[in-house]
Design a protein around this motif. Sequence first.
Motif, short mmCIF file in Angstrom:
data_model
loop_
_atom_site.label_atom_id
_atom_site.label_comp_id
_atom_site.label_asym_id
_atom_site.label_seq_id
_atom_site.Cartn_x
_atom_site.Cartn_y
_atom_site.Cartn_z
N UNK A 1 0.86 -1.18 0.00
CA UNK A 1 0.00 0.00 0.00
C UNK A 1 0.90 1.23 0.00
N UNK A 2 1.27 1.67 -1.19
CA UNK A 2 2.26 2.74 -1.32
C UNK A 2 1.74 4.10 -0.88
N UNK A 3 0.46 4.34 -1.02
CA UNK A 3 -0.10 5.61 -0.57
C UNK A 3 -0.02 5.71 0.95
N UNK A 4 -0.46 4.67 1.63
CA UNK A 4 -0.40 4.66 3.09
C UNK A 4 1.05 4.61 3.59
N UNK A 5 1.89 3.89 2.87
CA UNK A 5 3.31 3.82 3.22
C UNK A 5 3.93 5.22 3.19
N UNK A 6 3.68 5.94 2.11
CA UNK A 6 4.26 7.27 1.95
C UNK A 6 3.77 8.22 3.04
N UNK A 7 2.49 8.18 3.35
CA UNK A 7 1.95 9.06 4.39
C UNK A 7 2.49 8.66 5.77
N UNK A 8 2.54 7.37 6.05
CA UNK A 8 3.05 6.92 7.35
C UNK A 8 4.54 7.26 7.50
N UNK A 9 5.28 7.14 6.42
CA UNK A 9 6.70 7.48 6.43
C UNK A 9 6.88 8.97 6.72
N UNK A 10 6.11 9.81 6.06
CA UNK A 10 6.18 11.25 6.28
C UNK A 10 5.85 11.59 7.74
N UNK A 11 4.77 11.01 8.25
CA UNK A 11 4.34 11.29 9.62
C UNK A 11 5.40 10.84 10.64
N UNK A 12 6.03 9.69 10.40
CA UNK A 12 7.06 9.18 11.31
C UNK A 12 8.25 10.12 11.35
N UNK A 13 8.74 10.50 10.19
CA UNK A 13 9.93 11.36 10.14
C UNK A 13 9.65 12.73 10.77
N UNK A 14 8.46 13.26 10.56
CA UNK A 14 8.10 14.54 11.19
C UNK A 14 7.99 14.35 12.70
N UNK A 15 7.41 13.25 13.14
CA UNK A 15 7.28 12.99 14.58
C UNK A 15 8.65 12.90 15.25
N UNK A 16 9.58 12.22 14.61
CA UNK A 16 10.95 12.14 15.16
C UNK A 16 11.56 13.53 15.21
N UNK A 17 11.40 14.27 14.14
CA UNK A 17 11.98 15.60 14.05
C UNK A 17 11.39 16.56 15.09
N UNK A 18 10.14 16.37 15.45
CA UNK A 18 9.50 17.24 16.45
C UNK A 18 10.22 17.18 17.80
N UNK A 19 10.89 16.08 18.08
CA UNK A 19 11.62 15.97 19.34
C UNK A 19 12.86 16.87 19.38
N UNK A 20 13.22 17.44 18.24
CA UNK A 20 14.32 18.40 18.23
C UNK A 20 13.89 19.72 18.88
N UNK A 21 12.59 19.92 19.00
CA UNK A 21 11.99 21.14 19.55
C UNK A 21 12.38 22.37 18.73
#
Length: 114
Positions: free
Chosen positions: A25-45
């Motif tokens: 499911x490439x559409x869901x994969x792409x969205x989940x990948x984006x959300x994960x990387x942004x979530x990790x990045x948010x911890x940089x504050x």
Amino acid sequence: MIDDAGLARLREMANAIVDFAVAGDLIQYTEADRAFHIAVLEYSQNKRLVALISELRSHTRLLGLAPLAAAGKLRDAALEHVELVDLIAAGKAAEAQELMTKHIGHVRTDWAKH
């Protein structure tokens, strides 16, 4: 620092990425990948950095995913998200940075070939 609840959230997100990769499911994969990387990045504050990366990601798409999914290689890339959470949880910053460099590098190497 990421607390236990944050790690659990990231682990859940990482596992979803793997599930979408396995399902093809490439559409869901792409969205989940984006959300994960942004979530990790948010911890940089660093709100400015998060906004900039989020904006850049909204203008890009991950090309070459379909052939990788068909060849079973997308799952391997997806599992790197789980590995990243494990490294963060273990406090292995240098190893996490090395993995992220490798992981992001897939776009220029493996994915660009397809």
